[in-house]
Design a protein around this motif. Sequence first.
Motif, PDB file in Angstrom:
ATOM      1  N   MET A   1       0.814  -1.196   0.000  1.00  0.00           N
ATOM      2  CA  MET A   1       0.000   0.000   0.000  1.00  0.00           C
ATOM      3  C   MET A   1       0.860   1.264   0.000  1.00  0.00           C
ATOM      4  SD  MET A   1      -3.214   0.897   2.333  1.00  0.00           S
ATOM      5  CE  MET A   1      -2.851   1.809   3.759  1.00  0.00           C
ATOM      6  N   TYR A   2       1.905   1.289   0.835  1.00  0.00           N
ATOM      7  CA  TYR A   2       2.767   2.469   0.882  1.00  0.00           C
ATOM      8  C   TYR A   2       3.945   2.361  -0.074  1.00  0.00           C
ATOM      9  CZ  TYR A   2       0.214   3.187   5.226  1.00  0.00           C
ATOM     10  OH  TYR A   2      -0.765   3.348   6.158  1.00  0.00           O
ATOM     11  N   HIS A   3       4.167   1.169  -0.635  1.00  0.00           N
ATOM     12  CA  HIS A   3       5.275   0.913  -1.551  1.00  0.00           C
ATOM     13  C   HIS A   3       6.631   1.137  -0.894  1.00  0.00           C
ATOM     14  CE1 HIS A   3       2.207   0.500  -4.557  1.00  0.00           C
ATOM     15  NE2 HIS A   3       1.774   1.717  -4.297  1.00  0.00           N
ATOM     16  N   ILE A   4       6.722   0.767   0.377  1.00  0.00           N
ATOM     17  CA  ILE A   4       7.990   0.813   1.103  1.00  0.00           C
ATOM     18  C   ILE A   4       8.160  -0.506   1.848  1.00  0.00           C
ATOM     19  CG2 ILE A   4       7.981   3.328   1.380  1.00  0.00           C
ATOM     20  CD1 ILE A   4       7.036   2.865   4.285  1.00  0.00           C
ATOM     21  N   LYS A   5       9.397  -0.798   2.228  1.00  0.00           N
ATOM     22  CA  LYS A   5       9.645  -2.003   3.008  1.00  0.00           C
ATOM     23  C   LYS A   5       8.921  -1.873   4.346  1.00  0.00           C
ATOM     24  CE  LYS A   5      13.205  -4.830   5.079  1.00  0.00           C
ATOM     25  NZ  LYS A   5      14.626  -5.062   5.266  1.00  0.00           N
ATOM     26  N   THR A   6       8.195  -2.903   4.713  1.00  0.00           N
ATOM     27  CA  THR A   6       7.449  -2.908   5.967  1.00  0.00           C
ATOM     28  C   THR A   6       7.879  -4.109   6.791  1.00  0.00           C
ATOM     29  OG1 THR A   6       5.556  -1.862   4.892  1.00  0.00           O
ATOM     30  CG2 THR A   6       5.139  -2.982   6.987  1.00  0.00           C
ATOM     31  N   ILE A   7       8.180  -3.871   8.041  1.00  0.00           N
ATOM     32  CA  ILE A   7       8.552  -4.948   8.960  1.00  0.00           C
ATOM     33  C   ILE A   7       7.402  -5.152   9.927  1.00  0.00           C
ATOM     34  CG2 ILE A   7      10.136  -5.652  10.794  1.00  0.00           C
ATOM     35  CD1 ILE A   7      12.279  -3.942   9.370  1.00  0.00           C
ATOM     36  N   GLU A   8       6.936  -6.387   9.984  1.00  0.00           N
ATOM     37  CA  GLU A   8       5.881  -6.747  10.919  1.00  0.00           C
ATOM     38  C   GLU A   8       6.263  -8.041  11.610  1.00  0.00           C
ATOM     39  OE1 GLU A   8       1.618  -5.526   9.606  1.00  0.00           O
ATOM     40  OE2 GLU A   8       2.586  -6.491   7.888  1.00  0.00           O
ATOM     41  N   GLY A   9       5.816  -8.184  12.836  1.00  0.00           N
ATOM     42  CA  GLY A   9       6.111  -9.396  13.584  1.00  0.00           C
ATOM     43  C   GLY A   9       5.108 -10.494  13.299  1.00  0.00           C
ATOM     44  N   GLN A  10       5.616 -11.684  13.069  1.00  0.00           N
ATOM     45  CA  GLN A  10       4.755 -12.843  12.881  1.00  0.00           C
ATOM     46  C   GLN A  10       4.370 -13.396  14.253  1.00  0.00           C
ATOM     47  OE1 GLN A  10       3.737 -13.645   9.733  1.00  0.00           O
ATOM     48  NE2 GLN A  10       4.843 -11.765   9.295  1.00  0.00           N
ATOM     49  N   LEU A  11       3.164 -13.852  14.367  1.00  0.00           N
ATOM     50  CA  LEU A  11       2.681 -14.372  15.643  1.00  0.00           C
ATOM     51  C   LEU A  11       2.981 -15.864  15.756  1.00  0.00           C
ATOM     52  CD1 LEU A  11      -0.656 -12.383  15.932  1.00  0.00           C
ATOM     53  CD2 LEU A  11       1.573 -11.878  16.955  1.00  0.00           C
ATOM     54  N   ASP A  12       4.269 -16.171  15.790  1.00  0.00           N
ATOM     55  CA  ASP A  12       4.753 -17.542  15.906  1.00  0.00           C
ATOM     56  C   ASP A  12       5.753 -17.575  17.057  1.00  0.00           C
ATOM     57  OD1 ASP A  12       5.836 -20.061  15.675  1.00  0.00           O
ATOM     58  OD2 ASP A  12       6.851 -19.667  13.775  1.00  0.00           O
ATOM     59  N   SER A  13       5.407 -18.283  18.117  1.00  0.00           N
ATOM     60  CA  SER A  13       6.276 -18.298  19.296  1.00  0.00           C
ATOM     61  C   SER A  13       7.129 -19.562  19.396  1.00  0.00           C
ATOM     62  CB  SER A  13       5.430 -18.130  20.567  1.00  0.00           C
ATOM     63  OG  SER A  13       4.464 -19.151  20.670  1.00  0.00           O
ATOM     64  N   LYS A  14       7.149 -20.361  18.342  1.00  0.00           N
ATOM     65  CA  LYS A  14       7.933 -21.600  18.360  1.00  0.00           C
ATOM     66  C   LYS A  14       9.410 -21.285  18.601  1.00  0.00           C
ATOM     67  CE  LYS A  14       8.655 -25.881  15.798  1.00  0.00           C
ATOM     68  NZ  LYS A  14       8.295 -26.737  16.893  1.00  0.00           N
ATOM     69  N   GLY A  15      10.002 -22.011  19.540  1.00  0.00           N
ATOM     70  CA  GLY A  15      11.421 -21.869  19.829  1.00  0.00           C
ATOM     71  C   GLY A  15      11.785 -20.740  20.777  1.00  0.00           C
ATOM     72  N   LEU A  16      10.828 -19.917  21.152  1.00  0.00           N
ATOM     73  CA  LEU A  16      11.129 -18.805  22.055  1.00  0.00           C
ATOM     74  C   LEU A  16      11.109 -19.263  23.512  1.00  0.00           C
ATOM     75  CD1 LEU A  16       9.000 -15.915  20.496  1.00  0.00           C
ATOM     76  CD2 LEU A  16      11.435 -16.401  20.159  1.00  0.00           C
ATOM     77  N   LYS A  17      11.932 -18.616  24.307  1.00  0.00           N
ATOM     78  CA  LYS A  17      11.928 -18.828  25.759  1.00  0.00           C
ATOM     79  C   LYS A  17      11.280 -17.593  26.382  1.00  0.00           C
ATOM     80  CE  LYS A  17      15.892 -21.892  26.041  1.00  0.00           C
ATOM     81  NZ  LYS A  17      15.153 -23.097  26.138  1.00  0.00           N
ATOM     82  N   ILE A  18      10.203 -17.839  27.110  1.00  0.00           N
ATOM     83  CA  ILE A  18       9.387 -16.754  27.646  1.00  0.00           C
ATOM     84  C   ILE A  18       9.267 -16.890  29.163  1.00  0.00           C
ATOM     85  CG2 ILE A  18       7.117 -15.648  27.578  1.00  0.00           C
ATOM     86  CD1 ILE A  18       8.661 -15.571  24.882  1.00  0.00           C
ATOM     87  N   ALA A  19       9.403 -15.772  29.855  1.00  0.00           N
ATOM     88  CA  ALA A  19       9.171 -15.731  31.301  1.00  0.00           C
ATOM     89  C   ALA A  19       7.917 -14.906  31.570  1.00  0.00           C
ATOM     90  CB  ALA A  19      10.366 -15.121  32.023  1.00  0.00           C
ATOM     91  N   PHE A  20       7.194 -15.316  32.583  1.00  0.00           N
ATOM     92  CA  PHE A  20       6.031 -14.576  33.072  1.00  0.00           C
ATOM     93  C   PHE A  20       6.335 -14.166  34.503  1.00  0.00           C
ATOM     94  CE2 PHE A  20       4.649 -17.780  30.102  1.00  0.00           C
ATOM     95  CZ  PHE A  20       3.783 -17.113  29.262  1.00  0.00           C
ATOM     96  N   VAL A  21       6.105 -12.911  34.824  1.00  0.00           N
ATOM     97  CA  VAL A  21       6.233 -12.436  36.198  1.00  0.00           C
ATOM     98  C   VAL A  21       4.834 -12.015  36.626  1.00  0.00           C
ATOM     99  CG1 VAL A  21       7.337 -10.822  37.777  1.00  0.00           C
ATOM    100  CG2 VAL A  21       8.584 -11.638  35.759  1.00  0.00           C
ATOM    101  N   ALA A  22       4.308 -12.691  37.646  1.00  0.00           N
ATOM    102  CA  ALA A  22       2.923 -12.461  38.049  1.00  0.00           C
ATOM    103  C   ALA A  22       2.836 -12.149  39.536  1.00  0.00           C
ATOM    104  CB  ALA A  22       2.078 -13.693  37.731  1.00  0.00           C
ATOM    105  N   GLY A  23       2.107 -11.087  39.855  1.00  0.00           N
ATOM    106  CA  GLY A  23       1.860 -10.740  41.242  1.00  0.00           C
ATOM    107  C   GLY A  23       0.817 -11.667  41.850  1.00  0.00           C
ATOM    108  N   ARG A  24       1.040 -12.074  43.093  1.00  0.00           N
ATOM    109  CA  ARG A  24       0.074 -12.937  43.782  1.00  0.00           C
ATOM    110  C   ARG A  24      -1.108 -12.151  44.343  1.00  0.00           C
ATOM    111  NH1 ARG A  24       4.617 -15.147  46.309  1.00  0.00           N
ATOM    112  NH2 ARG A  24       3.911 -14.214  48.248  1.00  0.00           N
ATOM    113  N   PHE A  25      -0.917 -10.873  44.600  1.00  0.00           N
ATOM    114  CA  PHE A  25      -2.010 -10.067  45.143  1.00  0.00           C
ATOM    115  C   PHE A  25      -3.145 -10.043  44.119  1.00  0.00           C
ATOM    116  CE2 PHE A  25      -4.029  -6.332  47.020  1.00  0.00           C
ATOM    117  CZ  PHE A  25      -3.880  -6.616  48.367  1.00  0.00           C
ATOM    118  N   ASN A  26      -4.357 -10.215  44.562  1.00  0.00           N
ATOM    119  CA  ASN A  26      -5.527 -10.347  43.676  1.00  0.00           C
ATOM    120  C   ASN A  26      -5.376 -11.559  42.756  1.00  0.00           C
ATOM    121  OD1 ASN A  26      -7.007  -8.026  44.598  1.00  0.00           O
ATOM    122  ND2 ASN A  26      -5.527  -6.758  43.508  1.00  0.00           N
TER     123      ASN A  26
END
Length: 156
Positions: A1-26
């Motif tokens: 649409m804009y005729h320029i290079k566009t970088i977008e993130g793919q929604l693929d989490s395969k192979g990623l290492k992810i941490a979650f930090v969660a509060g216990r309150f509530n």
Amino acid sequence: MYHIKTIEGQLDSKGLKIAFVAGRFNDIIVDRLVGGAVDYLARHGCEKENMTLIKVPGAFEIPVVTKKLAESGKYDGIVVLGAVIRGATPHFDYVCNECAKGVAQVSLDNDLPIGFGLLTCDTIDQAVERAGSKAGNKGVEAASAMLETVRVMQQI
């Protein structure tokens, strides 16, 4: 649409290492946020053995633990989750502001995508709505934002 290079993130989490930090309150609310975030990333390819959940007392403790995780270099992204519900004192404002500032600073200092899933609600009903009810699940949204940002940053 804009005729320029566009970088977008793919929604693929395969192979990623992810941490979650969660509060216990509530925790009745936060557990729903965690469940939504974990399920979302699993459905997008992240193996459960590549996900780590760290529980902290509350929202105020989230930034320091997030900092330690970021500095470890073990994770591709972090999702922070918590729920702060306004009471009768200004405590709410201090906790919410310091958590947001701290997490943002960790992300910037470490070039690490962090999904911010801290609910800041006036009532318990608002929190319930945002943890998988009428307003969706903000844990899912935080995980999605983190994932897309990880994939964008990998292309830059």
